[in-house]
Design a protein around this motif. Sequence first.
Motif, PDB file in Angstrom:
ATOM      1  N   GLY A 109       0.841  -1.194   0.000  1.00 19.96           N
ATOM      2  CA  GLY A 109       0.000   0.000   0.000  1.00 19.96           C
ATOM      3  C   GLY A 109       0.873   1.240   0.000  1.00 19.96           C
ATOM      4  O   GLY A 109       1.712   1.408   0.889  1.00 19.96           O
ATOM      5  N   ILE A 110       0.730   2.080  -1.003  1.00 20.99           N
ATOM      6  CA  ILE A 110       1.504   3.311  -1.099  1.00 20.99           C
ATOM      7  C   ILE A 110       0.624   4.469  -0.647  1.00 20.99           C
ATOM      8  O   ILE A 110      -0.362   4.805  -1.287  1.00 20.99           O
ATOM      9  CB  ILE A 110       1.989   3.562  -2.541  1.00 20.99           C
ATOM     10  CG1 ILE A 110       2.840   2.379  -3.039  1.00 20.99           C
ATOM     11  CG2 ILE A 110       2.761   4.872  -2.630  1.00 20.99           C
ATOM     12  CD1 ILE A 110       4.132   2.193  -2.302  1.00 20.99           C
ATOM     13  N   ASN A 111       0.958   5.033   0.496  1.00 18.93           N
ATOM     14  CA  ASN A 111       0.190   6.138   1.088  1.00 18.93           C
ATOM     15  C   ASN A 111      -1.283   5.775   1.290  1.00 18.93           C
ATOM     16  O   ASN A 111      -2.168   6.612   1.163  1.00 18.93           O
ATOM     17  CB  ASN A 111       0.315   7.412   0.245  1.00 18.93           C
ATOM     18  CG  ASN A 111       1.707   8.019   0.322  1.00 18.93           C
ATOM     19  OD1 ASN A 111       2.420   7.831   1.309  1.00 18.93           O
ATOM     20  ND2 ASN A 111       2.107   8.736  -0.715  1.00 18.93           N
ATOM     21  N   ARG A 112      -1.529   4.504   1.611  1.00 14.26           N
ATOM     22  CA  ARG A 112      -2.870   4.056   1.971  1.00 14.26           C
ATOM     23  C   ARG A 112      -2.743   2.841   2.886  1.00 14.26           C
ATOM     24  O   ARG A 112      -1.811   2.041   2.749  1.00 14.26           O
ATOM     25  CB  ARG A 112      -3.733   3.743   0.750  1.00 14.26           C
ATOM     26  CG  ARG A 112      -3.214   2.680  -0.172  1.00 14.26           C
ATOM     27  CD  ARG A 112      -4.162   2.420  -1.354  1.00 14.26           C
ATOM     28  NE  ARG A 112      -5.344   1.655  -0.945  1.00 14.26           N
ATOM     29  CZ  ARG A 112      -6.582   2.128  -0.971  1.00 14.26           C
ATOM     30  NH1 ARG A 112      -6.829   3.363  -1.351  1.00 14.26           N
ATOM     31  NH2 ARG A 112      -7.597   1.376  -0.605  1.00 14.26           N
ATOM     32  N   GLY A 113      -3.696   2.711   3.783  1.00 15.15           N
ATOM     33  CA  GLY A 113      -3.631   1.650   4.779  1.00 15.15           C
ATOM     34  C   GLY A 113      -4.574   0.499   4.541  1.00 15.15           C
ATOM     35  O   GLY A 113      -4.704  -0.383   5.389  1.00 15.15           O
ATOM     36  N   LEU A 114      -5.241   0.483   3.395  1.00 14.44           N
ATOM     37  CA  LEU A 114      -6.163  -0.596   3.062  1.00 14.44           C
ATOM     38  C   LEU A 114      -5.842  -1.064   1.649  1.00 14.44           C
ATOM     39  O   LEU A 114      -5.892  -0.265   0.704  1.00 14.44           O
ATOM     40  CB  LEU A 114      -7.612  -0.097   3.149  1.00 14.44           C
ATOM     41  CG  LEU A 114      -8.720  -1.130   2.991  1.00 14.44           C
ATOM     42  CD1 LEU A 114      -8.670  -2.153   4.121  1.00 14.44           C
ATOM     43  CD2 LEU A 114     -10.086  -0.443   2.976  1.00 14.44           C
TER      44      LEU A 114
END
Length: 465
Positions: free
Chosen positions: A419-424
């Motif tokens: 995940g790039i700059n996202r947590g899901l």
Amino acid sequence: MTAGHFTVEDPATGRALDTVADGGPAEATAAVDAAAAAAHDWARTPARQRADALHRAFELMLREKDRLADLIASENGKSASDARAEISYAAEFFRWYAEESVRSSGNYGPSPAGGTRTVVSERPVGIAALITPWNFPAAMVTRKIGPALAAGCTVVLKPAAETPLTALAIVRLLAEAGVPEGVVNTVTTTDAAGVVTTWLEDARVRKVSFTGSTPVGRALLRQAADRVVNASMELGGNAPFVVTPDADLDAAVDGAMLAKFRNGGQACTAADRFYVHADVAEDFAARLGKHVEQLRVGPSSCADNEIGPLISAKAVDGVTALVDSAIASGARVVARAEAPTGGEGHFFAPVVLADVPADADVVQQEVFGPVAAVVTWQEEDELLRMVNDSEMGLAAYVYAGDLQRAMRLGESIDAGMVGINRGLISDPAAPFGGVKQSGLGREGAREGLHEFTEIQYLSLAWPES
């Protein structure tokens, strides 16, 4: 007739919810008998008809969303909001594979040497044994059944003994959607080894798809090797969460709350080890700690609660031991949420740890609980050495202000998903799976359908004119 029944309990209270049949080898064989009887007709059912049934199942799951979410919350313990989100996610696998099942693949063309034509097509692999875990009792079932049915396979399903009620409810909806008798066959059991061994020793079973721990996955692969059974394994994780000095810390904290605390950290994709640059580590841990202290922990019967119980008392003991060991090694507690006390339910207070040694057990092992362990780093070479020094390689997360740097780091991490700059990161339209000892094969996307097919080619004599 089954040998008996077992009780399904609510981990928030320890109270009995229901009893289900406790199957064994005899029931496992009967399930394969039913799958074998239905296999020929289902494999030859037009793809459009299979798609229609899956799409009806999608609609039925949404119709029954509240009831199914209540089942998940009761037998799994996750919060009401997490349970509703899981049903939406789980149903989407039926819709995705309804759409994918009608998109045939293959090719046709002349041989380079001339004199022949080659026809390549995909066919169902055969009867598939599906073994699902307790932490996502709906999504793990639909993520396996959806592609199997779309490909034309019949299945035998063993849901986790902790959470069989959701699986049974989904199978009933499939029947209501028009899936013929014998296509999906469920065996609930407390004798997982006996049931699964029966399936893997049955010559009619040609596929095993397992989601669970790496040690169990290794054992199943050894068994599958005896008959060279097609195997897909979605195994353990120990996801790193990287924060660079130029990262947006508010966004990183929001992502961390998702990646770590969704389902109380009881997810194979959960962020377990937080590698935060030394320049921002204290700030990040403090911000994350403020969010964690505000988490509402308690049973799903209260809709405002965000974190439910762990699945068992054994799980609580295991997570507690990891945290205590880390503190003894020099880690410090930045923040804790409040959790119910008094002995009822398997609750654990979410915690943020800072100054955690990189070799601490809480960093090196999959936690499967609401613990965020923060390790600091300064140089990228040091960071990547720590991140990749693991037998696991399922998921990872990178937060960086410079997108090119984030991509470079992501591509340098040994993980099947980043995940790039996202947590899901989970998405039915994306291939889910890991590298190293986190598994074999992929679920979701077109790749998930291929896991239930085999390639056949026909070589046609074609005299050149």
